[in-house]
Design a protein around this motif. Structure first.
Motif, PDB file in Angstrom:
ATOM      1  N   LEU A 178      29.095  -4.747 -25.837  1.00 60.06           N
ATOM      2  CA  LEU A 178      28.164  -5.473 -26.702  1.00 60.06           C
ATOM      3  C   LEU A 178      28.179  -6.970 -26.470  1.00 60.06           C
ATOM      4  O   LEU A 178      27.122  -7.621 -26.441  1.00 60.06           O
TER       5      LEU A 178
ATOM      6  N   ARG B 199      25.821  -8.313 -23.643  1.00 59.37           N
ATOM      7  CA  ARG B 199      24.411  -7.925 -23.572  1.00 59.37           C
ATOM      8  C   ARG B 199      23.498  -9.091 -23.944  1.00 59.37           C
ATOM      9  O   ARG B 199      23.705  -9.763 -24.947  1.00 59.37           O
ATOM     10  N   ARG B 200      22.508  -9.305 -23.116  1.00 63.26           N
ATOM     11  CA  ARG B 200      21.532 -10.383 -23.321  1.00 63.26           C
ATOM     12  C   ARG B 200      20.112  -9.825 -23.181  1.00 63.26           C
ATOM     13  O   ARG B 200      19.873  -8.851 -22.485  1.00 63.26           O
ATOM     14  N   ASP B 201      19.206 -10.541 -23.807  1.00 64.78           N
ATOM     15  CA  ASP B 201      17.779 -10.289 -23.632  1.00 64.78           C
ATOM     16  C   ASP B 201      17.192 -11.568 -23.050  1.00 64.78           C
ATOM     17  O   ASP B 201      16.703 -12.434 -23.776  1.00 64.78           O
TER      18      ASP B 201
ATOM     19  N   ASP C  67      18.357 -14.962 -24.572  1.00 67.01           N
ATOM     20  CA  ASP C  67      18.868 -14.716 -25.922  1.00 67.01           C
ATOM     21  C   ASP C  67      19.912 -13.602 -25.934  1.00 67.01           C
ATOM     22  O   ASP C  67      19.839 -12.676 -25.121  1.00 67.01           O
ATOM     23  N   PRO C  68      20.877 -13.665 -26.879  1.00 68.42           N
ATOM     24  CA  PRO C  68      21.731 -12.494 -27.099  1.00 68.42           C
ATOM     25  C   PRO C  68      20.880 -11.363 -27.676  1.00 68.42           C
ATOM     26  O   PRO C  68      19.849 -11.616 -28.309  1.00 68.42           O
ATOM     27  N   VAL C  69      21.287 -10.126 -27.464  1.00 69.39           N
ATOM     28  CA  VAL C  69      20.504  -8.996 -27.971  1.00 69.39           C
ATOM     29  C   VAL C  69      20.531  -8.982 -29.504  1.00 69.39           C
ATOM     30  O   VAL C  69      21.461  -9.488 -30.142  1.00 69.39           O
ATOM     31  N   GLU C  70      19.495  -8.383 -30.095  1.00 65.73           N
ATOM     32  CA  GLU C  70      19.399  -8.329 -31.562  1.00 65.73           C
ATOM     33  C   GLU C  70      20.581  -7.602 -32.174  1.00 65.73           C
ATOM     34  O   GLU C  70      21.002  -7.906 -33.302  1.00 65.73           O
ATOM     35  N   GLU C  71      21.129  -6.633 -31.448  1.00 64.55           N
ATOM     36  CA  GLU C  71      22.257  -5.863 -31.963  1.00 64.55           C
ATOM     37  C   GLU C  71      23.454  -6.769 -32.277  1.00 64.55           C
ATOM     38  O   GLU C  71      24.199  -6.538 -33.237  1.00 64.55           O
TER      39      GLU C  71
ATOM     40  N   HIS D 232      30.192 -15.467 -22.337  1.00 66.95           N
ATOM     41  CA  HIS D 232      30.004 -14.439 -23.362  1.00 66.95           C
ATOM     42  C   HIS D 232      31.153 -14.452 -24.364  1.00 66.95           C
ATOM     43  O   HIS D 232      30.949 -14.415 -25.571  1.00 66.95           O
TER      44      HIS D 232
ATOM     45  N   ASP E 110      18.087 -19.652 -33.850  1.00 71.79           N
ATOM     46  CA  ASP E 110      17.479 -19.086 -32.636  1.00 71.79           C
ATOM     47  C   ASP E 110      16.441 -20.008 -32.018  1.00 71.79           C
ATOM     48  O   ASP E 110      15.867 -19.697 -30.977  1.00 71.79           O
TER      49      ASP E 110
END
Length: 395
Positions: A9, A12-14, A17-21, A283, A325
């Protein structure tokens, strides 16, 4: 062919951005259990206040007790040799002893002496980017060469070796490689830095390794000098390089904010702090091991547990900063922890800040019409330091 591991976890990136999770876990539980890419169970701490608490307390959250991820591949003797001098593998007082010898070399005053040379290095890289013709890869012509040459000069590393150590660094940080390959890269890196140390011991120059040999040769073993050199060589170019690449991408995607820096280079300093916060390219800092049962965010973490810290989640915690954000280069991001916090706060932070303060305005001044040649960014998804493999730009 070995299958790439599933990203845990905290990695993880989007895109940028970091992922919403990650945000949901931070705003909900605050601490969640994860499994590292090496199969180790761990607790992931996500809130800004809690991450700072862990980073502030080496007594309850130990660096020294955390084993190497590849420990199964090595004898205890080899592990001890690799750990020697590697600041991130120690707690006070041993960490304090090592860091005290290095701190004078990274003061803001000492960094300012380097400024004219960094300006020259940046301008030479911009010349190279221009010569490459458009479109060109900003990473290979600018973001990577600038900090690589700076750290070469600082440590006394032959610049002709840069391609070799850059390629090895990518392997060291790539968690998709089998443990055996990462271990091989670690051994190769130490063999290389052992050569640098041997040369410095035989003929100490004016670089940092030469200084350490001259001033602390009786206090530092050869293995410790090797560990210091290995850490500074890796951290000294990887982090700043990825900030220059990702930072440029972030600004190109926020052209109104890019224009502010281009028109007034003095605005670069607060912009850099916000970019550090918003991107949080590391991270998670070095894993900690709990020395006793501890309670974080209402969760009891048992003694002997591995603890990871999500810097992207912490730096975008609405409990710490408004509109977390949103990239807002005017606010200066007070209190961000992109460089860590506490005794392990990044030693090279003044150098990284100086390189970025010089590089970003110079890039935008030389190429006022800089734009992306390709909207699809090539991210380093499996790297423990997030960044870009390439960034095609035109002007």
């Amino acid at each position: 062919m070995t299958e790439a591991p599933e990203l845990s976890l905290e990695m993880r990136r989007d895109g940028l951005d970091p992922v919403e999770e990650l945000a949901r876990a931070r705003d909900g539980e605050g601490v969640v259990q994860v499994v590292t890419p090496f199969g180790q169970p761990a607790y992931l701490v996500l809130r800004h206040e809690d991450v700072r608490e862990v980073l502030s307390d080496p007594t309850r959250f130990s660096n020294a007790m955390t084993p190497f991820a590849a420990a199964g591949e090595m004898s205890q003797e080899e592990q001890d040799k690799l750990r020697a001098g590697f600041l991130l593998a120690f707690d006070p007082p041993e960490h304090t002893r090592l860091r005290r010898m290095l701190t004078p070399e990274f003061t803001i005053r000492r960094m300012r002496r380097l400024e004219p040379r960094i300006v020259e290095i940046v301008e030479a890289a911009l010349d190279d980017l221009e010569r490459a013709g458009k479109p060109a890869d900003l990473v290979s012509h600018f973001a990577l060469p600038v900090p690589s040459l700076v750290i070469c000069e600082l440590l006394g590393v032959p610049y002709a070796d840069r391609a070799e150590f850059q390629e090895r660094s990518v392997r060291l940080l790539n968690i998709s490689l089998p443990v055996e390959e990462q271990t091989a890269a670690l051994r190769e890196n130490r063999a290389y830095t052992a050569g640098l140390v041997a040369r410095a011991q035989a003929d100490p120059g004016e670089d940092m390794l030469g200084m350490l040999v001259r001033e602390h040769g009786d206090d530092l073993s050869t293995d410790e000098l090797n560990g210091i050199a290995a850490l500074l060589l890796l951290a000294g170019h990887e982090t700043t390089s990825n900030m220059l690449g990702l930072g440029t991408l972030a600004l190109l995607r926020h052209p109104d904010q890019l224009a502010v820096i281009r028109e007034d280079p003095t605005r670069a300093e607060p912009a850099i702090e916000e970019l550090l916060r918003w991107l949080s390219i590391v991270h998670s800092p070095s894993p900690r091991t709990t020395t006793t049962d501890v309670e974080i965010a209402g969760h009891v973490i048992p003694a002997g547990s591995l603890v990871l810290l999500s810097l992207p989640a912490a730096n975008r915690d609405g409990g710490h900063i408004e509109n977390p954000d949103t990239l807002d280069i005017t606010r200066g991001a007070p209190g961000h922890i992109a460089f860590g916090h506490g005794v392990h706060h990044c030693l090279g932070a003044p150098l990284a800040r100086m390189e970025m303060r010089i590089a970003f305005p110079a890039l935008l001044r030389r190429f006022p019409n800089l734009t992306l040649a390709d909207e699809q960014a090539d991210y380093r998804v499996f790297s423990t330091v997030y960044g870009l493999n390439s960034l095609r730009v035109t002007w």
